[in-house]
Design an enzyme around this catalytic site. Structure first.
Site, short mmCIF file in Angstrom:
data_model
loop_
_atom_site.label_atom_id
_atom_site.label_comp_id
_atom_site.label_asym_id
_atom_site.label_seq_id
_atom_site.Cartn_x
_atom_site.Cartn_y
_atom_site.Cartn_z
N ILE A 66 0.84 -1.19 0.00
CA ILE A 66 0.00 0.00 0.00
C ILE A 66 0.88 1.24 0.00
O ILE A 66 1.94 1.27 0.62
CB ILE A 66 -0.98 -0.01 1.20
N CYS A 67 0.44 2.25 -0.73
CA CYS A 67 1.11 3.55 -0.78
C CYS A 67 2.53 3.39 -1.31
O CYS A 67 2.75 2.82 -2.36
CB CYS A 67 1.05 4.21 0.59
N ASP A 68 3.53 3.85 -0.57
CA ASP A 68 4.90 3.79 -1.08
C ASP A 68 5.42 2.35 -1.17
O ASP A 68 6.36 2.08 -1.90
CB ASP A 68 5.83 4.65 -0.22
N ALA A 128 3.65 0.02 -2.52
CA ALA A 128 3.27 -0.35 -3.89
C ALA A 128 4.31 0.16 -4.88
O ALA A 128 4.66 -0.52 -5.84
CB ALA A 128 1.88 0.19 -4.22
N ALA A 183 -2.59 -0.81 -3.33
CA ALA A 183 -3.54 0.25 -2.98
C ALA A 183 -2.79 1.57 -2.87
O ALA A 183 -1.58 1.60 -2.65
CB ALA A 183 -4.22 -0.06 -1.65
#
Length: 198
Positions: A105-107, A109, A159
């Protein structure tokens, strides 16, 4: 119960696992026994500190984490471009090879993109331009980017940084942590603040 491992680096985004961990550890539906137990993994046995200042004492280190687990979940944060983060790539490779669910998720990803892990799956993140910037030559699947909050394809879930509820829902579904109805009901409650009418 199978373990779900939340991988945390210093500067981790504490909100990004805030719904996933209790939904798995306590169960999506309180009247049904949970199927999973959540454990934390960090580079060393020293506590890791979140962006919000929360200190977490990890259950495992990168060297002591178990071979057998259900999912490896990379929680975003500020250190995914560090030398420490580079030690995560072999853990992800092994997880994928062994058919485990991998979430980013976020960084985190963006980290997956930078190491080529998103090149054969539909995925999302904090925008395709950021994935291209962070991924460089290792990211070759711009056409696989989907502009959605969270995307599950095969055993990989991605995400963006504000999609913690959608991320949690997609992982719950892949893990079959509860019935589809219970997962949908839980998501709606946390999203809207109201239980759906019967």
């Amino acid at each position: 119960m199978k373990e779900v491992l939340l991988l945390l680096l210093n500067g981790y985004a504490d909100w990004e696992g805030a719904f996933l961990a209790p939904s798995l550890n306590a169960g999506v539906n309180p009247s049904v026994a949970p199927r999973y137990i959540v454990k934390t993994v960090a580079p060393t046995a020293e506590p890791v500190k979140s962006i919000g200042g929360l200190r977490t004492l990890p259950d495992y280190t990168f060297d002591t984490m178990p071979e057998d687990y259900a999912a490896l979940i990379l929680i975003g944060g500020t250190q995914w471009q560090s030398e420490e983060a580079e030690r995560v790539a072999p853990l992800v490779s092994k997880a994928i090879e062994n058919g485990r669910i991998v979430g980013g998720i976020c960084d985190a990803a963006s980290f997956l993109a930078a190491h080529g892990f998103l090149n054969h799956v539909r995925h999302t993140g904090n925008g395709v331009e950021q994935l291209k910037l962070r991924g460089g030559a290792n990211y070759t699947n711009e056409q696989g980017f989907v502009e959605r909050q969270a995307v599950a394809d095969g055993n990989i879930v991605t995400a963006n940084g504000v999609a913690y509820l959608e991320f949690s829902r997609e992982i719950q579904k892949l893990l079959r942590a509860a019935t589809e109805e219970d997962i949908a009901s839980s998501y709606q409650f946390y999203k809207q603040g109201f239980f759906p009418a019967d």
